[in-house]
Design a protein around this motif. Structure first.
Motif, PDB file in Angstrom:
ATOM      1  N   TYR A 187       0.831  -1.204   0.000  1.00  0.00           N
ATOM      2  CA  TYR A 187       0.000   0.000   0.000  1.00  0.00           C
ATOM      3  C   TYR A 187       0.867   1.256   0.000  1.00  0.00           C
ATOM      4  O   TYR A 187       0.587   2.218  -0.744  1.00  0.00           O
ATOM      5  CB  TYR A 187      -0.912   0.015   1.220  1.00  0.00           C
ATOM      6  CG  TYR A 187      -1.692   1.288   1.371  1.00  0.00           C
ATOM      7  CD1 TYR A 187      -2.834   1.531   0.614  1.00  0.00           C
ATOM      8  CD2 TYR A 187      -1.262   2.289   2.249  1.00  0.00           C
ATOM      9  CE1 TYR A 187      -3.537   2.718   0.727  1.00  0.00           C
ATOM     10  CE2 TYR A 187      -1.957   3.481   2.372  1.00  0.00           C
ATOM     11  CZ  TYR A 187      -3.093   3.691   1.608  1.00  0.00           C
ATOM     12  OH  TYR A 187      -3.783   4.877   1.723  1.00  0.00           O
TER      13      TYR A 187
ATOM     14  N   ARG B 123       0.795   4.093  -2.832  1.00  0.00           N
ATOM     15  CA  ARG B 123       0.463   5.496  -2.530  1.00  0.00           C
ATOM     16  C   ARG B 123       1.559   6.427  -3.030  1.00  0.00           C
ATOM     17  O   ARG B 123       1.275   7.499  -3.575  1.00  0.00           O
ATOM     18  CB  ARG B 123       0.278   5.655  -1.019  1.00  0.00           C
ATOM     19  CG  ARG B 123      -0.176   7.057  -0.595  1.00  0.00           C
ATOM     20  CD  ARG B 123      -0.433   7.122   0.885  1.00  0.00           C
ATOM     21  NE  ARG B 123       0.760   6.752   1.647  1.00  0.00           N
ATOM     22  CZ  ARG B 123       0.796   6.628   2.971  1.00  0.00           C
ATOM     23  NH1 ARG B 123      -0.309   6.810   3.682  1.00  0.00           N
ATOM     24  NH2 ARG B 123       1.909   6.297   3.595  1.00  0.00           N
TER      25      ARG B 123
ATOM     26  N   LEU C 259     -11.910   1.135   4.002  1.00  0.00           N
ATOM     27  CA  LEU C 259     -10.661   1.270   3.272  1.00  0.00           C
ATOM     28  C   LEU C 259      -9.980   2.596   3.592  1.00  0.00           C
ATOM     29  O   LEU C 259     -10.637   3.548   4.029  1.00  0.00           O
ATOM     30  CB  LEU C 259     -10.926   1.159   1.767  1.00  0.00           C
ATOM     31  CG  LEU C 259     -11.048  -0.248   1.169  1.00  0.00           C
ATOM     32  CD1 LEU C 259     -12.052  -1.098   1.914  1.00  0.00           C
ATOM     33  CD2 LEU C 259     -11.383  -0.185  -0.306  1.00  0.00           C
ATOM     34  N   PRO C 260      -8.661   2.671   3.388  1.00  0.00           N
ATOM     35  CA  PRO C 260      -7.947   3.921   3.675  1.00  0.00           C
ATOM     36  C   PRO C 260      -8.465   5.124   2.899  1.00  0.00           C
ATOM     37  O   PRO C 260      -8.309   6.262   3.344  1.00  0.00           O
ATOM     38  CB  PRO C 260      -6.496   3.599   3.277  1.00  0.00           C
ATOM     39  CG  PRO C 260      -6.392   2.123   3.396  1.00  0.00           C
ATOM     40  CD  PRO C 260      -7.738   1.591   3.006  1.00  0.00           C
ATOM     41  N   ASN C 261      -9.088   4.896   1.743  1.00  0.00           N
ATOM     42  CA  ASN C 261      -9.615   6.017   0.955  1.00  0.00           C
ATOM     43  C   ASN C 261     -11.028   6.414   1.378  1.00  0.00           C
ATOM     44  O   ASN C 261     -11.668   7.243   0.734  1.00  0.00           O
ATOM     45  CB  ASN C 261      -9.598   5.675  -0.544  1.00  0.00           C
ATOM     46  CG  ASN C 261     -10.440   4.441  -0.873  1.00  0.00           C
ATOM     47  OD1 ASN C 261     -11.078   3.858  -0.002  1.00  0.00           O
ATOM     48  ND2 ASN C 261     -10.419   4.043  -2.144  1.00  0.00           N
TER      49      ASN C 261
ATOM     50  N   HIS D 223      -5.856  -0.321  -1.498  1.00  0.00           N
ATOM     51  CA  HIS D 223      -6.714   0.073  -0.373  1.00  0.00           C
ATOM     52  C   HIS D 223      -7.410  -1.151   0.219  1.00  0.00           C
ATOM     53  O   HIS D 223      -7.465  -1.323   1.438  1.00  0.00           O
ATOM     54  CB  HIS D 223      -7.771   1.071  -0.851  1.00  0.00           C
ATOM     55  CG  HIS D 223      -7.226   2.344  -1.390  1.00  0.00           C
ATOM     56  ND1 HIS D 223      -6.770   3.363  -0.583  1.00  0.00           N
ATOM     57  CD2 HIS D 223      -7.068   2.772  -2.672  1.00  0.00           C
ATOM     58  CE1 HIS D 223      -6.364   4.372  -1.339  1.00  0.00           C
ATOM     59  NE2 HIS D 223      -6.531   4.028  -2.601  1.00  0.00           N
TER      60      HIS D 223
ATOM     61  N   LYS E 173      -4.904  -3.652   2.006  1.00  0.00           N
ATOM     62  CA  LYS E 173      -4.469  -3.141   3.310  1.00  0.00           C
ATOM     63  C   LYS E 173      -5.564  -3.318   4.358  1.00  0.00           C
ATOM     64  O   LYS E 173      -5.305  -3.777   5.476  1.00  0.00           O
ATOM     65  CB  LYS E 173      -4.090  -1.661   3.197  1.00  0.00           C
ATOM     66  CG  LYS E 173      -3.680  -1.024   4.536  1.00  0.00           C
ATOM     67  CD  LYS E 173      -3.260   0.425   4.358  1.00  0.00           C
ATOM     68  CE  LYS E 173      -3.024   1.107   5.704  1.00  0.00           C
ATOM     69  NZ  LYS E 173      -1.941   0.469   6.478  1.00  0.00           N
TER      70      LYS E 173
END
Length: 353
Positions: free
Chosen positions: A64, A68, A141-143, A191, A194
């Motif tokens: 990830y 990124r 998710l991170p987003n 995303h 992770k």
């Protein structure tokens, strides 16, 4: 409704307790008596599972971070040797880690206080597939995107890493540059990977803590055997639709990397461990019945092991053969479960239904 589904539905009350991390580890007290070896066997494997998921999360986090930094330019990532190494590492970890759970699935899925972890890790569907048997968690998710009850974590991560879940795959490049896009050549959505890897490590830790706190009873052990042995038709059905039987024609999203025959053998191996705990009780009511059940369970395990050996030697079974073999395994398993149920009734041991 089968007994395993009943246990799955009974897990709902336990779900809320999984949303918070326990402040301190549960004690790893030894369990005296006939079920001590069962608990020791479980804890050995939950510790291995926990270690695998931590390593897996570390690789996913690294993937990830690299994605990124690239601005999630997956075309560029596909050409990065470090990314290819990380994905190869993730796949190798997954294959090695899969049996750590399968070998104790019979205990976890067959024990009411632990069965929710089977839903989360290995058996639960997505809400889209079947709301009744869906996993009890969402993935954030991170987003910021949220995947609502997306399915169990082994299937999710398999689908991302080998490309059988297209919605969670960002690209399908020719990673080995041989001019063909083959099974397993996929770049997971960074995303999603992770988030799934983080959930994997979280719930593996929760299972290990719950396993340490578990105090096995005769009811737990008898229930696990009665619930989990007669699941052969389900497992053989999954094998029948996988790449191990259908090859490139398979459309199944899971069970395409480790043969379901291997999983069945591991599950039955764990159930044989449980049976060692209940056998002394069965001997008290019928030594002959205890001996017969042991022979039948050992024979079923050997039957599946032979099939797996043939498969690993290169034999490709047909769907029709898978049906026939699955029916035979199910008949044997149903007989075993019936024998154990009868013994439990004579011993006045409650089977949870």
């Amino acid at each position: 409704m089968n007994l395993r589904m009943c246990l799955t539905l009974c897990c709902a009350a336990a779900v809320a307790a999984l949303t918070a991390v326990t402040a301190a580890p549960a004690p790893a007290a030894t369990t005296p008596g006939p079920f001590g070896p069962v608990k020791s066997y479980l804890l050995r494997h939950t510790a291995q599972l926990e270690g695998f998921t931590k390593d897996f999360r570390a690789v996913a986090d690294r993937y990830y971070a690299t994605a990124r930094e690239s601005g999630f330019a997956y075309g560029r990532l596909a050409r990065d040797p470090a990314v290819r190494r990380d994905l190869a590492r993730a796949r190798a970890l997954w294959v090695k880690g899969n049996p750590y759970y399968e070998r104790v699935e019979g205990i976890v899925a067959g024990t009411p206080s632990l069965a929710v972890y089977d839903v989360i890790l290995d058996a639960g569907s997505s809400a889209e597939e079947d709301p009744a048997s869906a996993v009890p968690f969402d993935l954030r998710l991170p987003n910021g995107k949220v995947l609502h009850k997306p399915g169990n974590l082994f299937n999710l991560t398999e689908g991302m890493l080998w490309g059988t879940l297209p919605s969670l795959v960002a690209a399908r490049p020719d990673l080995d540059r041989d001019g063909r896009r083959e099974f397993g050549e996929a770049l997971p959505d960074a995303h999603a990977l992770k988030a799934a890897a983080g959930a994997f490590a979280f719930y593996a830790d929760k299972l290990d803590r719950s396993a340490r706190a578990w105090r096995p009873t005769a009811s737990d052990a008898f229930t696990a055997v009665v619930v989990m042995v007669p699941t052969m038709s389900e497992y053989f059905g999954q094998w029948k639709t996988s790449r191990f039987v259908l090859g490139e024609k398979a459309s199944s999203q899971s069970f395409n990397v480790v043969s379901r025959l291997s999983d069945i053998g591991d599950i039955l191996g764990g159930l044989r461990v449980i049976f060692t705990g209940i056998r002394p009780s069965i001997v008290k009511v019928s030594a002959a019945q205890a001996a017969q059940t042991k022979r039948d369970l050992d024979s079923l395990h050997a039957y599946v092991s032979r099939l797996l050996a043939h498969e690993r030697a290169g034999r490709r079974f047909t769907p029709q053969q898978a049906d026939i073999l699955g029916r035979e395994a199910q008949e044997r398993a149903t007989a075993i479960a019936g024998q154990v149920s009868q013994a439990a009734a004579r011993l006045k041991v409650k089977i949870v239904q």
